[in-house]
Design a protein around this motif. Structure first.
Motif, PDB file in Angstrom:
ATOM      1  N   MET A  90      19.777  15.507  -6.638  1.00 29.83           N
ATOM      2  CA  MET A  90      20.491  16.494  -7.440  1.00 29.83           C
ATOM      3  C   MET A  90      21.800  16.878  -6.742  1.00 29.83           C
ATOM      4  N   ASN A  91      22.903  16.790  -7.446  1.00 29.22           N
ATOM      5  CA  ASN A  91      24.207  17.167  -6.908  1.00 29.22           C
ATOM      6  C   ASN A  91      24.638  18.509  -7.480  1.00 29.22           C
ATOM      7  N   ILE A  92      25.016  19.428  -6.588  1.00 28.83           N
ATOM      8  CA  ILE A  92      25.449  20.770  -6.977  1.00 28.83           C
ATOM      9  C   ILE A  92      26.839  20.988  -6.417  1.00 28.83           C
ATOM     10  N   MET A  93      27.775  21.461  -7.256  1.00 27.84           N
ATOM     11  CA  MET A  93      29.124  21.724  -6.802  1.00 27.84           C
ATOM     12  C   MET A  93      29.442  23.200  -6.923  1.00 27.84           C
ATOM     13  N   LEU A  94      30.138  23.751  -5.949  1.00 27.70           N
ATOM     14  CA  LEU A  94      30.578  25.144  -6.031  1.00 27.70           C
ATOM     15  C   LEU A  94      32.038  25.234  -5.640  1.00 27.70           C
ATOM     16  N   TRP A  95      32.743  26.164  -6.270  1.00 27.94           N
ATOM     17  CA  TRP A  95      34.184  26.264  -6.031  1.00 27.94           C
ATOM     18  C   TRP A  95      34.686  27.632  -6.449  1.00 27.94           C
ATOM     19  N   ASN A  96      35.414  28.289  -5.554  1.00 29.87           N
ATOM     20  CA  ASN A  96      36.202  29.459  -5.907  1.00 29.87           C
ATOM     21  C   ASN A  96      37.547  28.929  -6.378  1.00 29.87           C
ATOM     22  N   CYS A  97      37.757  28.947  -7.692  1.00 37.36           N
ATOM     23  CA  CYS A  97      38.917  28.250  -8.270  1.00 37.36           C
ATOM     24  C   CYS A  97      40.170  29.105  -8.342  1.00 37.36           C
ATOM     25  N   ARG A  98      40.044  30.432  -8.101  1.00 34.56           N
ATOM     26  CA  ARG A  98      41.180  31.351  -8.144  1.00 34.56           C
ATOM     27  C   ARG A  98      41.947  31.246  -9.461  1.00 34.56           C
ATOM     28  N   GLY A  99      41.222  31.387 -10.570  1.00 35.38           N
ATOM     29  CA  GLY A  99      41.851  31.328 -11.882  1.00 35.38           C
ATOM     30  C   GLY A  99      41.518  30.039 -12.592  1.00 35.38           C
ATOM     31  N   SER A 100      41.330  30.120 -13.909  1.00 37.50           N
ATOM     32  CA  SER A 100      40.863  28.949 -14.665  1.00 37.50           C
ATOM     33  C   SER A 100      41.884  28.487 -15.696  1.00 37.50           C
ATOM     34  N   GLY A 101      43.126  28.392 -15.281  1.00 39.00           N
ATOM     35  CA  GLY A 101      44.166  27.901 -16.179  1.00 39.00           C
ATOM     36  C   GLY A 101      44.038  26.412 -16.440  1.00 39.00           C
ATOM     37  N   GLY A 102      44.975  25.865 -17.192  1.00 41.70           N
ATOM     38  CA  GLY A 102      44.902  24.468 -17.615  1.00 41.70           C
ATOM     39  C   GLY A 102      44.847  23.481 -16.469  1.00 41.70           C
ATOM     40  N   ALA A 103      45.699  23.686 -15.438  1.00 46.57           N
ATOM     41  CA  ALA A 103      45.710  22.767 -14.297  1.00 46.57           C
ATOM     42  C   ALA A 103      44.393  22.835 -13.533  1.00 46.57           C
ATOM     43  N   THR A 104      43.837  24.036 -13.410  1.00 53.65           N
ATOM     44  CA  THR A 104      42.565  24.204 -12.709  1.00 53.65           C
ATOM     45  C   THR A 104      41.431  23.521 -13.458  1.00 53.65           C
ATOM     46  N   ILE A 105      41.414  23.644 -14.775  1.00 54.52           N
ATOM     47  CA  ILE A 105      40.368  23.012 -15.578  1.00 54.52           C
ATOM     48  C   ILE A 105      40.454  21.488 -15.442  1.00 54.52           C
ATOM     49  N   SER A 106      41.657  20.948 -15.421  1.00 55.76           N
ATOM     50  CA  SER A 106      41.813  19.501 -15.231  1.00 55.76           C
ATOM     51  C   SER A 106      41.280  19.063 -13.875  1.00 55.76           C
ATOM     52  N   THR A 107      41.587  19.844 -12.845  1.00 57.38           N
ATOM     53  CA  THR A 107      41.077  19.534 -11.505  1.00 57.38           C
ATOM     54  C   THR A 107      39.568  19.651 -11.466  1.00 57.38           C
ATOM     55  N   LEU A 108      39.027  20.717 -12.078  1.00 56.70           N
ATOM     56  CA  LEU A 108      37.577  20.919 -12.102  1.00 56.70           C
ATOM     57  C   LEU A 108      36.878  19.772 -12.822  1.00 56.70           C
ATOM     58  N   LYS A 109      37.469  19.320 -13.897  1.00 51.91           N
ATOM     59  CA  LYS A 109      36.892  18.194 -14.645  1.00 51.91           C
ATOM     60  C   LYS A 109      36.797  16.952 -13.761  1.00 51.91           C
ATOM     61  N   ARG A 110      37.851  16.705 -12.988  1.00 58.45           N
ATOM     62  CA  ARG A 110      37.830  15.551 -12.084  1.00 58.45           C
ATOM     63  C   ARG A 110      36.792  15.722 -10.986  1.00 58.45           C
ATOM     64  N   TYR A 111      36.704  16.934 -10.437  1.00 57.98           N
ATOM     65  CA  TYR A 111      35.696  17.206  -9.409  1.00 57.98           C
ATOM     66  C   TYR A 111      34.287  16.930  -9.937  1.00 57.98           C
ATOM     67  N   LEU A 112      33.988  17.423 -11.134  1.00 57.92           N
ATOM     68  CA  LEU A 112      32.647  17.268 -11.693  1.00 57.92           C
ATOM     69  C   LEU A 112      32.314  15.801 -11.944  1.00 57.92           C
TER      70      LEU A 112
END
Length: 281
Positions: A1-23
């Protein structure tokens, strides 16, 4: 099981794109995202772009805080309790293990609520019969080894955090990768870096998931690094590299073997190498 955690400091468009890649890269089946800085209406629209289809959120207070817990269909997650500082849930995976307590933490940046947060965590661990894993941004360090730059006084709040971890008998799951998970992004002598994000567990959880590995990933779009918790290590491919030893050239008949392999391989290197390996075995 893989679990990811991240303090993203805001969930704007660029952050969501980065989060999508991380996941996608981590193949996480559970993700805890803190400091999203958005309300639930906005959160629902943004998480719809992500590969994990199940969602529980805690709204931000103005532009402060905000928590998301995401998970896929490969795991069953039941949220039990939440606040602006944590999400407690019961996890039932498909790995044959019994259900365990998930404790996703966003420590109080002002430190004033930390004692109350720890009390709530203790109560939930008791409800889980001591079978739980904790992770997140605790906004605290345990020793000066977890800090670079700035004041070299550990401070009372950090000492209290370390005392609490010891009293609870929690085990730090360690890490691979960069030593510090947060940086103030300043240059030179003004830079301060700390290990604010971590994963810990109770003894009974560790005994069941004794192969768990934690990776501190590289920072993008935030001043915090994401963490990947892998409860079962990825098997390494067994692949031996073929090397030609210098001393082979001293052996009688070596030139003949090379010529024969070259003729069988029709001067194509990949085929010649295969023929050569057969000849020298």
């Amino acid at each position: 099981m893989n679990i990811m955690l991240w303090n993203c400091r805001g969930s704007g468009g660029a952050t969501i794109s980065t989060l999508k890649r991380y996941l996608r890269c981590t193949k996480a089946v559970i993700a805890f995202i803190s400091e999203t800085r958005c309300n639930l209406d906005v959160a629902i629209k943004r998480v719809a772009e992500l590969p994990l289809c199940n969602f529980f959120g805690v709204p931000s207070v103005g532009m402060s805080g905000g928590l998301w817990l995401l998970w896929g269909d490969d795991v069953s997650v039941k949220v039990c309790r939440s606040s602006k500082f944590f999400i407690f849930a019961e996890v039932n995976g498909k790995d044959g293990q019994k259900p365990w307590g998930l404790i996703a933490v966003y420590g109080d940046p002002a430190r004033s609520q930390n004692v109350r947060i720890w009390e709530e965590i203790e109560e939930f661990i008791d409800q889980c019969d001591g079978y739980a894993c904790l992770f997140g941004d605790f906004n605290a360090i345990r020793s000066l080894d977890e800090k670079s730059g700035g004041s070299q006084d550990l401070g009372s709040s950090n000492r209290l955090f370390d005392d609490w971890v010891r009293q609870m008998g929690l085990l730090d799951l360690g890490y691979h990768g960069p030593a510090f998970t947060w940086s103030n992004s300043q240059g030179g002598a003004a830079n301060i870096s700390q290990r604010l994000d971590r994963a810990m567990s109770t003894v009974s959880w560790t005994m069941s998931y004794h192969e768990t590995t934690v990776f501190n990933l590289l920072r993008f779009s935030s001043d915090h690094s994401p963490l990947l918790i892998r409860t079962k290590p990825k098997p390494l491919r067994s692949r031996r590299t073929f090397r030609c030893e210098d001393w082979w050239g001293l052996k009688e008949g070596f030139t003949r073997v090379c010529q024969k392999a070259g003729s069988q391989g029709n001067s194509v290197w990949s085929e010649t190498k295969k023929c050569f390996k057969k000849e020298v075995k």
